[in-house]
Scaffold this motif. Structure first.
Motif, short mmCIF file in Angstrom:
data_model
loop_
_atom_site.label_atom_id
_atom_site.label_comp_id
_atom_site.label_asym_id
_atom_site.label_seq_id
_atom_site.Cartn_x
_atom_site.Cartn_y
_atom_site.Cartn_z
N ILE A 5 -10.38 -9.16 13.48
CA ILE A 5 -9.62 -9.39 12.26
C ILE A 5 -8.48 -8.37 12.15
N ARG A 6 -8.76 -7.16 12.58
CA ARG A 6 -7.72 -6.12 12.52
C ARG A 6 -6.52 -6.44 13.40
N ARG A 7 -6.79 -7.14 14.50
CA ARG A 7 -5.70 -7.43 15.43
C ARG A 7 -5.07 -8.80 15.20
N GLY B 58 -3.35 -6.35 8.21
CA GLY B 58 -2.21 -5.45 8.07
C GLY B 58 -2.06 -4.58 9.30
N PRO B 59 -0.87 -4.01 9.46
CA PRO B 59 -0.61 -3.21 10.65
C PRO B 59 -1.41 -1.92 10.66
N SER B 60 -1.50 -1.32 11.82
CA SER B 60 -2.16 -0.03 11.96
C SER B 60 -1.44 0.99 11.08
N GLY B 61 -2.22 1.76 10.35
CA GLY B 61 -1.63 2.77 9.48
C GLY B 61 -1.24 2.27 8.11
N ALA B 62 -1.58 0.99 7.82
CA ALA B 62 -1.25 0.43 6.50
C ALA B 62 -2.13 1.02 5.41
N GLY B 63 -3.21 1.65 5.82
CA GLY B 63 -4.13 2.21 4.83
C GLY B 63 -5.31 1.31 4.54
N LYS B 64 -5.67 0.46 5.49
CA LYS B 64 -6.76 -0.49 5.28
C LYS B 64 -8.11 0.22 5.10
N SER B 65 -8.42 1.12 6.04
CA SER B 65 -9.71 1.82 5.95
C SER B 65 -9.79 2.65 4.67
N THR B 66 -8.70 3.31 4.34
CA THR B 66 -8.68 4.13 3.13
C THR B 66 -8.91 3.27 1.90
N LEU B 67 -8.33 2.06 1.90
CA LEU B 67 -8.50 1.17 0.77
C LEU B 67 -9.94 0.65 0.69
N THR C 115 0.82 -1.21 0.00
CA THR C 115 0.00 0.00 0.00
C THR C 115 0.86 1.26 0.00
N LYS C 116 0.20 2.39 -0.21
CA LYS C 116 0.86 3.70 -0.24
C LYS C 116 2.02 3.71 -1.23
N SER C 117 1.80 3.07 -2.37
CA SER C 117 2.89 2.92 -3.35
C SER C 117 3.35 4.28 -3.85
N ASP C 118 2.48 5.31 -3.72
CA ASP C 118 2.87 6.66 -4.16
C ASP C 118 4.03 7.22 -3.35
N LEU C 119 4.27 6.65 -2.15
CA LEU C 119 5.33 7.17 -1.29
C LEU C 119 6.71 6.61 -1.62
N PHE C 120 6.74 5.60 -2.50
CA PHE C 120 8.00 4.87 -2.66
C PHE C 120 8.19 4.44 -4.10
N VAL D 15 -0.50 -0.84 -4.53
CA VAL D 15 -1.70 -0.01 -4.62
C VAL D 15 -1.48 1.34 -3.94
N SER D 16 -2.18 2.31 -4.44
CA SER D 16 -2.21 3.61 -3.79
C SER D 16 -3.65 4.09 -3.78
N SER D 17 -4.20 4.26 -2.61
CA SER D 17 -5.57 4.78 -2.52
C SER D 17 -5.56 6.27 -2.83
N LEU D 18 -4.37 6.85 -2.75
CA LEU D 18 -4.24 8.29 -2.98
C LEU D 18 -4.40 8.60 -4.47
N ASN D 19 -3.62 7.91 -5.32
CA ASN D 19 -3.72 8.21 -6.76
C ASN D 19 -4.50 7.12 -7.52
N1 LIG Z 1 0.36 8.63 0.73
C1 LIG Z 1 -0.65 7.80 1.02
N2 LIG Z 1 -1.24 7.84 2.23
C2 LIG Z 1 -2.24 6.96 2.49
C3 LIG Z 1 -2.67 6.02 1.53
N3 LIG Z 1 -3.67 5.28 2.07
C4 LIG Z 1 -3.84 5.75 3.33
N4 LIG Z 1 -2.99 6.77 3.59
C5 LIG Z 1 -2.89 7.51 4.85
O1 LIG Z 1 -2.35 6.67 5.86
C6 LIG Z 1 -2.98 6.92 7.12
C7 LIG Z 1 -3.55 5.63 7.70
O2 LIG Z 1 -4.56 5.16 6.84
P1 LIG Z 1 -5.76 4.24 7.37
O3 LIG Z 1 -6.58 3.86 6.21
O4 LIG Z 1 -6.46 4.87 8.50
O5 LIG Z 1 -4.94 3.00 7.93
P2 LIG Z 1 -5.51 1.66 8.64
O6 LIG Z 1 -4.71 0.53 8.12
O7 LIG Z 1 -6.98 1.57 8.47
O8 LIG Z 1 -5.13 1.92 10.15
P3 LIG Z 1 -5.86 1.34 11.48
O9 LIG Z 1 -7.28 1.84 11.43
O10 LIG Z 1 -5.06 1.93 12.60
O11 LIG Z 1 -5.75 -0.14 11.42
C8 LIG Z 1 -4.03 7.98 6.86
O12 LIG Z 1 -3.49 9.22 7.23
C9 LIG Z 1 -4.25 7.92 5.36
O13 LIG Z 1 -4.63 9.16 4.83
C10 LIG Z 1 -2.02 6.01 0.23
O14 LIG Z 1 -2.33 5.24 -0.67
N5 LIG Z 1 -1.02 6.92 0.04
#
Ligand SMILES: Nc1nc2c(ncn2[C@@H]2O[C@H](COP(=O)(O)OP(=O)(O)OP(=O)(O)O)[C@@H](O)[C@H]2O)c(=O)[nH]1
Ligand SMILES: [Zn+2]
Length: 365
Positions: A266-268, A211-220, A158-163, A186-190
């Motif tokens: 499932i998240r944990r 996936g770990p917290s902050g992996a971008g699961k909710s955003t995806l 995830t967050k492939s736009d960062l790397f 994948v990038s949920s951003l672009n």
């Molecule tokens: N650059 C970038 N940032 C992203 C992307 N997807 C998510 N983020 C950011 O990463 C942060 C964490 O995203 P979440 O979707 O909340 O992550 P999560 O895996 O659901 O985290 P938990 O709810 O803690 O399990 C947020 O600030 C998002 O805006 C992406 O594709 N690119």
């Protein structure tokens, strides 16, 4: 008002398992002694019959859980009881749960099903997370859990736009860490790769995202859903007149088709059990081990050890061998504290997985 259950994954195969005189439904959420169930005529809160309570008292794995297909029996005036959990095709099982955590219904406190009938297990690992790069060891662990469930793992970086610069090399490394598993960036951003991920849900399949917290699961999930996922989800009525029913957010229908199960458990799950799934993640090392001169080779200096030879030649990364040893120790520890019945259920799933893999020819080194 009628709902098309096939959109939730109902199939002819499952229909053959439905007892006469009952109607099918899918569990969207469980509560103490009752479940929110989506049936063809709408959503119901269905309490468990004595049969279900008895089964759960003897074995908490028999408790209904999110994702389950269940048989509902008519009670009165539009109300149903949950009379049976239909056979699960896949299940995430956590062992060693305390009695109270399953609402006092548990007999021996062994095992809890976190989600059932999950077809696709997305393993989300950020390409980059603050200053850290993707953690291959964590991917291996979660892929092992995915295989263990009986679902098909798919790794999403995830967050492939960062790397972007290092992405190709990273994907190559991840493919080594997860042999036989599809790997995508994948990038949920672009939006890169989001459609690709969604394609795995074609045919109304059900997925979870580990996936770990902050992996971008909710955003995806939101990107896949095509619109922000709100507190209550909506399933479109099959009658085409735009009627809706609300469904709790643990079973999330996506506008593009398919479903995502998202629960705190499932998240944990990264903290939990791994077993035979380890053998699948490390199929390459298992294959090497088969070539060792001694059948009981410990790969620690024995003559004719193919594993150490591969390590020396550089074919097998040191990190991966260490990861294998670590996960094997954990799996052995788990096996020792898992009761015999749960083990049997895992073995049965294992057989299904192996058969499935033989069929698809996956993980053949
Ligand atoms: N650059 C970038 N940032 C992203 C992307 N997807 C998510 N983020 C950011 O990463 C942060 C964490 O995203 P979440 O979707 O909340 O992550 P999560 O895996 O659901 O985290 P938990 O709810 O803690 O399990 C947020 O600030 C998002 O805006 C992406 O594709 N690119
Ligand atoms: Zn060896």
């Amino acid at each position: 008002m009628s709902y098309d259950l096939s959109l939730l994954g109902w199939s002819d195969q499952r229909a053959t398992q439905l007892p006469a005189g009952t109607v099918p439904g899918r569990v969207a959420r469980v509560d103490r002694g009752a479940a929110d169930v989506i049936a063809a005529d709408g959503q119901h809160q269905a309490r468990y019959t004595a049969r279900v309570r008895r089964a759960a008292a003897a074995d908490p794995v028999a408790l209904p859980c999110v994702g389950d297909w269940v048989a509902l029996s008519w009670l009165d005036e539009g109300r149903y009881e949950l009379d049976r959990v239909l056979p699960r095709t896949t299940a995430f099982i956590r062992g060693g749960v305390s009695r109270t955590s399953v609402g006092g219904l548990s007999g021996d406190g062994q095992g809890q099903v976190l989600a059932a009938n999950v077809d696709v297990v997305f393993v989300a690992e950020p390409s980059m997370h603050s200053t850290d790069f993707a953690d291959l060891g964590r991917i291996e662990r979660l892929v092992a859990l995915a295989w263990e469930s009986g679902g098909t793992p798919v790794v999403l970086i995830t967050k492939s736009d960062l790397f972007e610069q290092g992405l190709d090399q990273l994907l190559a490394d991840v493919r080594v860490a997860a042999p036989g598993v599809d790997v995508h960036a994948v990038s949920s951003l672009n939006g890169d790769g989001v459609r690709l991920a969604g394609d795995y849900l074609e045919g109304s399949r059900t997925a979870v995202i580990l996936g770990p917290s902050g992996a971008g699961k909710s955003t995806l999930v939101n990107a896949l859903a095509g619109e922000p996922v709100m507190e209550t989800q909506q399933v479109r009525a099959a009658d085409g007149r735009g009627r809706h029913t609300t469904v709790h957010r643990e079973l999330i229908p996506l506008t593009g088709g398919g479903l995502i199960i998202d629960t705190p458990g499932i998240r944990r799950i990264g903290l939990y059990d791994i077993g035979e799934g380890v053998d699948l993640v490390f199929a390459d090392i298992e294959a090497l081990a088969e070539q060792c001169r001694f059948g009981d080779c410990g790969h620690s200096g024995e003559p004719g050890c193919a594993v150490l030879a591969a390590l020396e030649s550089g074919e097998l990364p040191e990190r991966r061998l260490q990861s294998w040893r670590k996960l094997q120790r954990e799996a052995a520890w788990m096996a020792a504290r898992t009761d015999a019945r749960l083990r049997k259920e895992q073995q049965n799933r294992w057989k299904v997985i192996t058969k499935e893999m033989r069929r698809s020819g996956r993980n053949r080194p």
